[in-house]
Design a protein around this motif. Structure first.
Motif, PDB file in Angstrom:
ATOM      1  N   PHE A 129      14.931  -0.570  11.857  1.00  0.00           N
ATOM      2  CA  PHE A 129      13.777   0.079  10.952  1.00  0.00           C
ATOM      3  C   PHE A 129      12.835  -1.109  10.619  1.00  0.00           C
ATOM      4  O   PHE A 129      11.515  -1.298  10.635  1.00  0.00           O
ATOM      5  N   VAL A 155       9.156  -2.250  11.479  1.00  0.00           N
ATOM      6  CA  VAL A 155       7.848  -2.663  10.373  1.00  0.00           C
ATOM      7  C   VAL A 155       7.312  -3.703  10.657  1.00  0.00           C
ATOM      8  O   VAL A 155       6.022  -3.875  10.310  1.00  0.00           O
ATOM      9  N   ASP A 185       4.947  -3.882  13.144  1.00  0.00           N
ATOM     10  CA  ASP A 185       3.757  -3.098  12.916  1.00  0.00           C
ATOM     11  C   ASP A 185       2.785  -3.972  11.965  1.00  0.00           C
ATOM     12  O   ASP A 185       1.711  -3.448  11.418  1.00  0.00           O
ATOM     13  N   ASP A 231       3.694  -4.577   8.977  1.00  0.00           N
ATOM     14  CA  ASP A 231       3.653  -3.910   7.576  1.00  0.00           C
ATOM     15  C   ASP A 231       5.132  -4.560   6.784  1.00  0.00           C
ATOM     16  O   ASP A 231       5.678  -5.301   7.401  1.00  0.00           O
ATOM     17  N   THR A 232       5.545  -3.896   5.714  1.00  0.00           N
ATOM     18  CA  THR A 232       6.649  -4.228   5.021  1.00  0.00           C
ATOM     19  C   THR A 232       7.238  -2.766   4.345  1.00  0.00           C
ATOM     20  O   THR A 232       6.733  -1.700   4.484  1.00  0.00           O
ATOM     21  N   VAL A 233       8.191  -3.089   4.027  1.00  0.00           N
ATOM     22  CA  VAL A 233       9.080  -1.710   3.271  1.00  0.00           C
ATOM     23  C   VAL A 233       9.809  -2.570   2.179  1.00  0.00           C
ATOM     24  O   VAL A 233      10.596  -3.380   1.885  1.00  0.00           O
ATOM     25  N   GLY A 234      10.088  -1.526   1.114  1.00  0.00           N
ATOM     26  CA  GLY A 234      10.961  -1.692   0.133  1.00  0.00           C
ATOM     27  C   GLY A 234      12.346  -1.166   0.349  1.00  0.00           C
ATOM     28  O   GLY A 234      12.699  -1.083   1.528  1.00  0.00           O
ATOM     29  N   PRO A 270       8.187  -2.956  -1.544  1.00  0.00           N
ATOM     30  CA  PRO A 270       7.626  -3.590  -0.311  1.00  0.00           C
ATOM     31  C   PRO A 270       7.131  -4.744  -0.541  1.00  0.00           C
ATOM     32  O   PRO A 270       6.133  -4.789  -1.572  1.00  0.00           O
ATOM     33  N   VAL A 271       6.994  -5.753   0.278  1.00  0.00           N
ATOM     34  CA  VAL A 271       6.609  -7.005  -0.266  1.00  0.00           C
ATOM     35  C   VAL A 271       4.958  -6.935  -0.015  1.00  0.00           C
ATOM     36  O   VAL A 271       4.424  -6.096   0.949  1.00  0.00           O
ATOM     37  N   ALA A 272       4.141  -7.514  -0.811  1.00  0.00           N
ATOM     38  CA  ALA A 272       2.852  -7.334  -1.059  1.00  0.00           C
ATOM     39  C   ALA A 272       1.991  -7.885   0.113  1.00  0.00           C
ATOM     40  O   ALA A 272       1.061  -7.401   0.575  1.00  0.00           O
ATOM     41  N   ILE A 293       1.027  -8.298   3.736  1.00  0.00           N
ATOM     42  CA  ILE A 293       1.252  -7.525   5.170  1.00  0.00           C
ATOM     43  C   ILE A 293       0.380  -8.136   6.099  1.00  0.00           C
ATOM     44  O   ILE A 293      -0.667  -8.983   5.712  1.00  0.00           O
ATOM     45  N   ARG A 311      -2.053  -7.541   8.095  1.00  0.00           N
ATOM     46  CA  ARG A 311      -3.358  -6.651   8.155  1.00  0.00           C
ATOM     47  C   ARG A 311      -4.278  -7.263   7.179  1.00  0.00           C
ATOM     48  O   ARG A 311      -4.094  -7.735   6.375  1.00  0.00           O
ATOM     49  N   GLN A 326      -6.904  -6.391   4.460  1.00  0.00           N
ATOM     50  CA  GLN A 326      -6.959  -5.681   3.248  1.00  0.00           C
ATOM     51  C   GLN A 326      -8.293  -6.062   2.494  1.00  0.00           C
ATOM     52  O   GLN A 326      -8.537  -7.198   2.441  1.00  0.00           O
ATOM     53  N   GLY A 380       8.902   3.711  -4.905  1.00  0.00           N
ATOM     54  CA  GLY A 380       8.508   2.306  -4.415  1.00  0.00           C
ATOM     55  C   GLY A 380       9.334   1.964  -3.500  1.00  0.00           C
ATOM     56  O   GLY A 380       8.804   1.080  -2.563  1.00  0.00           O
ATOM     57  N   ALA A 381      10.644   1.945  -3.716  1.00  0.00           N
ATOM     58  CA  ALA A 381      11.494   1.418  -2.772  1.00  0.00           C
ATOM     59  C   ALA A 381      11.510   2.015  -1.149  1.00  0.00           C
ATOM     60  O   ALA A 381      11.965   1.567  -0.180  1.00  0.00           O
ATOM     61  N   LYS A 382      10.866   3.471  -1.219  1.00  0.00           N
ATOM     62  CA  LYS A 382      11.004   4.149   0.042  1.00  0.00           C
ATOM     63  C   LYS A 382       9.707   3.739   0.768  1.00  0.00           C
ATOM     64  O   LYS A 382       9.544   4.054   2.014  1.00  0.00           O
ATOM     65  N   MET A 383       8.659   3.254   0.063  1.00  0.00           N
ATOM     66  CA  MET A 383       7.259   2.917   0.531  1.00  0.00           C
ATOM     67  C   MET A 383       7.226   1.806   1.509  1.00  0.00           C
ATOM     68  O   MET A 383       7.836   0.925   1.317  1.00  0.00           O
ATOM     69  N   LYS A 384       6.008   1.733   2.271  1.00  0.00           N
ATOM     70  CA  LYS A 384       5.604   0.506   2.986  1.00  0.00           C
ATOM     71  C   LYS A 384       4.349  -0.180   2.407  1.00  0.00           C
ATOM     72  O   LYS A 384       3.877   0.620   1.457  1.00  0.00           O
ATOM     73  N   GLY A 385       4.312  -1.346   2.527  1.00  0.00           N
ATOM     74  CA  GLY A 385       3.464  -2.291   1.791  1.00  0.00           C
ATOM     75  C   GLY A 385       2.005  -1.821   1.829  1.00  0.00           C
ATOM     76  O   GLY A 385       1.313  -1.828   1.084  1.00  0.00           O
ATOM     77  N   SER A 386       1.609  -1.259   2.951  1.00  0.00           N
ATOM     78  CA  SER A 386       0.434  -0.729   3.441  1.00  0.00           C
ATOM     79  C   SER A 386       0.001   0.209   2.686  1.00  0.00           C
ATOM     80  O   SER A 386      -1.013   0.528   2.366  1.00  0.00           O
ATOM     81  N   ASN A 442       0.221  -1.004  -1.675  1.00  0.00           N
ATOM     82  CA  ASN A 442      -0.781  -2.059  -2.333  1.00  0.00           C
ATOM     83  C   ASN A 442      -1.737  -1.519  -2.975  1.00  0.00           C
ATOM     84  O   ASN A 442      -2.383  -0.595  -2.659  1.00  0.00           O
ATOM     85  N   LEU A 487      -5.346  -2.015  -3.961  1.00  0.00           N
ATOM     86  CA  LEU A 487      -6.556  -2.965  -3.709  1.00  0.00           C
ATOM     87  C   LEU A 487      -7.638  -3.183  -4.868  1.00  0.00           C
ATOM     88  O   LEU A 487      -7.725  -2.106  -5.678  1.00  0.00           O
TER      89      LEU A 487
END
Lengths: 360, 360, 360, 360
Positions: free
Chosen positions: A194, A198, A201, A203-206, A300-302, A304, A306, A308, B253-259, B262, B264
């Protein structure tokens, strides 16, 4: 203020991501601890970038040098200074953010707080600073080892994927067997795949790291504000990207009734122990001799890969593009950081406890 | 050690549940704050026992006396000492635990740590100590009010029952409209009835309090160990019965993706702000000017009105019966405590921030 | 900030001269110390006003109340709060200085620093605050007594009159035999008569107190900034009216040559000791087991019974007249204060030393 | 513990005389201070060994490297780490004391306290550590310069020889004009010749340094324990070889009467000032805007070029011979140390004072 942690075993870290070096001074390390230098290096290696496909590809060997406080292999009770030179900085990767603010990073807040910031690699706000904590934590671990106390951690969740097993059902000696540092083989591969997806893509995840402290005697922790779990929580929340901390029953405990939650005492051999351990090894802020266990949530790591939307220092609209070499998920490399902060916390309380009664 | 909290606005609490008094000294209160004594009393009243059917029926008026540090209605910059006399102790209720350990209380750990304990009413480990924090917090609130900063809290969960609304969807001015201190009228009655039923069953239940801090300027918080949320977390975890703390996106937040996570940046008028606020008002440990919000998990009260197996000081089996007058659920009375600890934390960081640059 | 003293045995004093009370909280008192309440009172009595013709004639009984931290006659390891009510204030004596500045008092500096001051009796800057130190010091003395450590002091100089004998040539058990607290009978009467004459002249005079600490083990003191004599010096310099501190050879040592000043080691029985003790019991900031001795210089009391030119808050010329009841010389009543501060200092270092090595 | 100094501008020094390096971390340096690197070097040069015939002939260039906390020539508010490599150690000079105790050195006390010591060059107890203080003090001086505050010091006494002039009668800009750092040309040569003779005799001699702090605003200093002169005294007493500290009238003040000692207020232009300054610029522990002046007594250097009786670790009699390259008198090189500690003290109080009132 305050780049120091601890009351009696007190560390102060220093250094910026792309400065000359990072490092740490330890004031109050007990005298006579044997300093196993290869162990310190092995702990740094566990946190080091570039260790696997699911971490950043930066190459930082993170070799270290001890400048003071150790004589003929043992601590002398005087301050230990330890320096890790920075070697693989590509500061040019960061010129685009010299005046722009990366979303959910500390660029904006540092600039506003101090009126100046070293923007290269995030400067002081970079997680690179945590290498110094790992080095100091390694020395704390060596001291705790003498006392039969260990601090361990492992990855228990990545995004929505999590192990369903408690730490008691896992073999923590297997934590290092995979690149994720998850000892539950039944989910580790899925998590790794996974993260890899990510990463592809952009992207990042927590994720979540679970920590376990074993071997503490009864009596560590200082009421009322410095309960052991209060400082342990602060230690964890002080790690970059952490959003939450719970210990023992944690947030689940809020759903429970007292009749189910209470840990009944019993005698086992000569020891007073508890039948269950929803307390997480701490009662009234003081260790009761049972295992301490806790969860730490990482966002998730800030950064990415992509584009922004953002603003620059003057408030003008701008676009920030992901550059540099970054982790798609912070938890594999954060495991030794969690362990280090736990070790620093427990050792400090151990020393504080030595002053609870007068020894004549 | 350590009954003190704070670096510059530093409080030290003292007192046991059934001793002569509890109280607090504040060292470092800025000079010139107007001390509204009735406000302090009203805050103590929010925490006071006996305020409704879902709290303990003990009668503690919790009147207070300021001994020092205030002159002609204003703080003088010298230490403020504030004392709350104990009046309704029924110490006889506790003779049965003079030598026995109540499950999931601090009886065992205090006895082992100190070799002595004031067992009456739990002594120092009693939540009665938090009245002193509320009093000190009230003074901190008065200082913060001058700065346009407020700290508010409310009950968001009791057992499995919870509000589905975020703090933004609630009218926090309605928090005091019911005895639970839950501003979501659609669930408050159910929660109250549930607590009442639990009480009749001789049991207890846990819950969650949500806190919100508004009006902070950009720049509060001290990297790297004293991130604002690290000390705020320690402040909350230092409250009796707390098992977890999360802020901003928290464990979710641990479940989320950075995209998705974040926040903005954008410019609104002259201010740089963020479109979303999953960061919870803090980036890199420093306030960014957005609201700070957080959750605090409380375990069920350990004292239940049932017989429980336990051991005495010598390790012999015994039965501990629930006696005295106790809360079936701690959260209604803990709301002002959460607010107080938040106020103490933020004010301390405000003062620390005043030293970030030299003022010539 | 900072009304606290000590690292592990940490006291915080509070209170103004004419407020409701003064007092102290002690955080970190070791558990299990027997609290001899009459000893505490006797120490307060030694500092109390009105005790003889050469002290102020104010009547302050200085009775005290312990609010917490003591259970069944012993310390519990939790904070001790101790309150001394103010009873004999004649605040009207001070209305004339509500807006005027007494020469060489703290009226001007407090007003400028805080923008507000409790002018009655000098408010927080009054030496009345030291009663709280004496009370805390009495508890420290009780702890040190268990360890065989004593802190003693006596008057060695008044104005130009001084004893020519070193502490080794005096019988310190005779210190309390005269109202001056000078154990050298050959000069005590002259000093007493001199103070009495000064008092009749409406004037005041300075003096010196010598302190002696015996029974310390080797090893107390923390390099490099918290050398034992550095903190002891700060403790003494923090007493009202103190202008200088020296220990061991002191300022005389600056005149000497190394060949005469060095203390040669020798073995006596099983102990390593020194033939002389110009070091004053401290080498490299750490006790070497010999006696610690030191001198503390006090300036003449600033309040004299004469008219003095001054200015008011707006800078207008004014005359300040001496009123109220004041000491013609501070040293007789300062003896127990010096002892108390010494006890607080040594006990704190004793506790700190317990963390120098790990006890497994 | 405790190798740190300061509350908000907090330094921690590290390093042993013959280890790899000594150095310092500064936590809490205000952001935006211009770092004049050549000034720091020039301050180190003033303390450096080998600078004249009356100092040790060791060759330590004391070049330094800043590792962190400075960006584009300015402080960033993050920790400053500064390292000075050791280069001219001749550790063989010290093998004779690996197990023997030099008289009036810290060999014995360190060994007993820690159970281990780096004996080479005195290890941590060496005055070499003070180079780190001078470097940190140089940065403090740069900050104070922005505020118009200066800390100066000079040699006022060597053995029995002293200047009869007060600091007001001397031209402190001439302090660096001779190798002794005594601005009184009428006595400097005699003092220099005396030290030179003492050196030839294989002996050492003590001395006194006078310090002067000018330009402080009214209001610095924190009652009651952290009076400005209490911490200033601790700062000075924490310097190696110091035996005494006095400020303002000092020990002479103990001989005086209040009518002669009091500093009468007057208005000069818009400022409230005092006609005399026996208070030494501090009243009630707080600066009153007048000059702060003080004396620091140094004992003779303990290492003499003669044989001395002593004992070894086991208590056996032995002879310790003077070897190595040592100062015959410490005061010429201690002048910049006194200035540095004064600067560190005052800057810290300046920052603390910024929190006395809330700035909205």
């Amino acid at each position: 203020m305050s780049n120091s942690f601890g009351s009696l075993f007190k560390i102060t870290t220093f250094g910026e991501s792309h400065g000359k070096a990072i490092g740490v001074t330890i004031d109050g390390c007990p005298a006579g601890i044997e300093v196993d230098e290869s162990f310190i290096q092995s702990e740094l290696d566990r946190r080091r970038p570039g260790q696997s496909k699911i971490t950043t590809q930066r190459k930082e060997p993170d070799g270290y040098e001890i400048l003071s406080g150790v004589f003929e292999g043992k601590t002398t009770g005087t301050p230990i200074a330890l320096v890790i030179r920075n070697t693989d900085q590509k500061s040019k990767d960061y010129t685009h953010i010299a005046k722009s603010y990366r979303p959910s990073h500390a660029d904006f807040t540092y600039q506003e707080k101090y009126g100046i910031r070293d923007y290269r690699g995030g400067g002081r706000s970079s997680a690179r600073e945590t290498a110094a904590r790992v080095a100091a934590g390694a020395i704390a671990k060596l001291a705790l080892r003498q006392l039969g106390i260990s601090t361990q951690a492992y990855v228990s969740q990545v995004g929505e994927l999590k192990t369903e097993k408690s730490y008691l059902e896992l073999d923590l000696s297997k934590t290092e067997d995979n690149i994720l540092r998850c000892p539950d083989e039944s989910v580790a591969d899925d998590m790794i795949n996974f993260i890899d997806q990510v990463r592809k893509d952009g992207d990042t995840v927590g994720g979540v790291i679970t920590g376990v402290i074993t071997g503490t005697p009864v009596g560590l922790g200082e009421p009322v504000f410095d309960k052991l779990h209060a400082r342990l929580g602060a230690a964890m929340l002080g790690i970059n990207a952490v959003k939450g901390f719970e210990y023992g029953s944690g947030f689940e405990g809020a759903k429970m009734k007292g009749s189910a939650h209470n840990d009944l005492f019993e005698k086992q051999g000569k020891e007073i122990t508890t039948k269950t351990n929803l307390s997480g090894g701490i009662q009234g802020g003081i260790t009761n001799g049972q295992d301490i266990y806790f969860n730490v949530a990482f966002k998730p790591v800030a950064t990415i890969m992509r584009d922004q939307e953002s603003v620059d220092q003057d408030g003008n609209s701008t676009t920030v593009s992901g550059r540099g070499r970054h982790d798609p998920c912070v938890v594999p490399r954060a495991v030794p950081i969690v362990e280090a902060m736990a070790a620093l916390t427990v050792l400090d309380f151990y020393l504080l406890h030595q002053s609870t009664v007068l020894k004549g």
